[in-house]
Motif scaffolding. Sequence first.
Motif, short mmCIF file in Angstrom:
data_model
loop_
_atom_site.label_atom_id
_atom_site.label_comp_id
_atom_site.label_asym_id
_atom_site.label_seq_id
_atom_site.Cartn_x
_atom_site.Cartn_y
_atom_site.Cartn_z
N ALA A 37 0.84 -1.21 0.00
CA ALA A 37 0.00 0.00 0.00
C ALA A 37 0.87 1.26 0.00
N LYS A 38 1.93 1.26 0.82
CA LYS A 38 2.82 2.41 0.86
C LYS A 38 3.54 2.60 -0.47
N SER A 39 3.97 1.49 -1.08
CA SER A 39 4.65 1.57 -2.36
C SER A 39 3.72 2.11 -3.45
N THR A 40 2.45 1.64 -3.42
CA THR A 40 1.47 2.13 -4.39
C THR A 40 1.19 3.61 -4.19
N LYS A 41 1.08 4.02 -2.94
CA LYS A 41 0.84 5.44 -2.65
C LYS A 41 2.01 6.30 -3.11
N LYS A 42 3.24 5.80 -2.92
CA LYS A 42 4.42 6.55 -3.34
C LYS A 42 4.47 6.72 -4.85
N ILE A 43 4.07 5.67 -5.59
CA ILE A 43 4.06 5.76 -7.05
C ILE A 43 3.10 6.85 -7.51
N GLY A 44 1.93 6.91 -6.87
CA GLY A 44 0.98 7.95 -7.22
C GLY A 44 1.43 9.34 -6.82
N GLN A 45 2.10 9.45 -5.66
CA GLN A 45 2.57 10.76 -5.21
C GLN A 45 3.75 11.25 -6.04
N ASP A 46 4.61 10.34 -6.50
CA ASP A 46 5.75 10.75 -7.32
C ASP A 46 5.30 11.42 -8.61
N ASP A 47 4.25 10.93 -9.22
CA ASP A 47 3.72 11.52 -10.44
C ASP A 47 2.21 11.34 -10.45
N PRO A 48 1.44 12.34 -10.00
CA PRO A 48 -0.02 12.21 -9.95
C PRO A 48 -0.65 11.97 -11.32
N ARG A 49 0.09 12.25 -12.39
CA ARG A 49 -0.46 12.02 -13.72
C ARG A 49 -0.74 10.54 -13.98
N ARG A 50 -0.05 9.67 -13.24
CA ARG A 50 -0.30 8.23 -13.40
C ARG A 50 -1.71 7.86 -12.95
N VAL A 51 -2.17 8.49 -11.88
CA VAL A 51 -3.53 8.24 -11.41
C VAL A 51 -4.54 8.75 -12.43
N ILE A 52 -4.27 9.94 -12.96
CA ILE A 52 -5.17 10.53 -13.96
C ILE A 52 -5.20 9.66 -15.22
N HIS A 53 -4.03 9.13 -15.63
CA HIS A 53 -3.98 8.26 -16.81
C HIS A 53 -4.83 7.01 -16.60
N SER A 54 -4.78 6.44 -15.42
CA SER A 54 -5.60 5.25 -15.14
C SER A 54 -7.09 5.57 -15.26
N LEU A 55 -7.49 6.74 -14.75
CA LEU A 55 -8.88 7.15 -14.86
C LEU A 55 -9.28 7.39 -16.32
N LYS A 56 -8.37 7.93 -17.11
CA LYS A 56 -8.64 8.17 -18.54
C LYS A 56 -8.84 6.85 -19.29
N VAL A 57 -8.02 5.85 -18.97
CA VAL A 57 -8.19 4.54 -19.62
C VAL A 57 -9.54 3.93 -19.24
N GLY A 58 -9.90 4.03 -17.95
CA GLY A 58 -11.20 3.52 -17.53
C GLY A 58 -12.35 4.22 -18.24
N LEU A 59 -12.24 5.54 -18.42
CA LEU A 59 -13.29 6.30 -19.12
C LEU A 59 -13.39 5.87 -20.57
#
Length: 501
Positions: A37-59
Amino acid sequence: MEIDQPATQKKDSLFACGWGWLKALLSKSTNKAVKVAKSTKKIGQDDPRRVIHSLKVGLALTLVSLVYYMRPLYEGFGVSGMWAVLTVVVVFEFSVGGTLSRCLNRGFATLFAGALGLGAQHLASLFGDKGEPVVLGLLVFLLATASSFTRFIPWIKARYDYGVLIFILTFSLVSVSGYRMDELLKLAHQRLSTILIGGATCIIISLFVCPVWAGEDLHKLIASNLEKLAKYLEGFEGEYFPVSDSSEESTVTFKVDKALDLQGYKSVLNSKSTEESLANLARWEPGHGLFGMRHPWKQYLKIGALSRQCAYHIEALNGINTDIQAVPLEFRNKIRESTTKMSSESSKALKALASAIQTMTDTSAANTHVEMSKTAIKELKIALKDYSVPENVDHIVAIIPIASVTSMLIEITRCVERISESVHELASLAHFKGVEPTVSPEKPHLLHRGSIKPVLDGDDHDDHVIITVHATNNVQGSVLENEIHHDQAPKANYLQRRLEV
């Protein structure tokens, strides 16, 4: 009773052992889950665009799924509607350039391969029922072989590798399936239409919903690499010419900073693949912001290559084992000012170039620092000519490591000069915004007034030349006056040859 007691104790010990094992397993699983969980959170915090990209693929997947869910659309496309979903999965990339590259490659490859597949099917049908499979097999073999070989061509592999792969797949599917399938043209039309729907959905979402530009990432990466190199050179004096009365706390702080600087310039050494990938994707992107349609992305690769060359020199410099305290104090004092000036001015030049790239403004601010670093090289040579090396062998051995350091620093300074020239070329090609110069000339000009007093034949046998140089720097308004005593000592000449590159 005495017989039952050991049996009861044995059962209790087994139960305690099992309970302890279960608790350890639960604790280990919990710790592992927390770590993930901490590693996943760090990946998202390092580059928030990764979270947005995942949401774009889902859309995108949700939207193209309507082709399959809505009955009017399903009746029009049938089972081929799943190709729209498959297209989104395989072509939606993190950056706009990556998405456009894959969409265009897939779209045109499907169109050309489908047309060729239909043509191959029609040609094979002319040879009758017995000749048709033979002709189809021969055509598939020839086109698959030729297309696979083209994937080894560098410029095709760099930009069109995915398209060639889709071409082979589509041509094989259309030509082979057409042998047993009726209404092949209708099926090809449905598949092409659904692929275009999926690709268009990806392009629209990638362009208009929080776009990620590969060109902008490349632009920032090059500037960041120059800053990392500048930060290492900034600490050169503290490492090779430390202050003797520095406190223990400052020494520890310097070692920590040095470790961070080492990590920074080492990342420059490994940036080649990232830079080439970003430059390749940036060529597919439309004009955006300050980046035009024909932005000189190749020039960024040239600057990146020079940055890595400078980083390799720093790696070699850092690998030299030098005991500063063993170097004679007189020699250290002779070269200290010029060497620290070289590193300091090179660092300032790299910082100015990085800032100019980031803001896409005029790069002339770095010219002064580059010229001052070149002047420092000349001052170092003058200082070495004025230094006479004693006959003591131990003295010479002690000087050699610091001489190697100085020689490598000269190479780094010259590499910074080449980086400056490449950044100036980029500014010209990309039309960086001009700014009002704070210094009237672009480069400082040194006006020399000197007098040389030759040694006559009747003088002493010692070769002794006195050169008085008055150097006027019209950037800083200062006058330098140096008196050079050139004693032709073999040891000094040896040391000078070692330092001069």
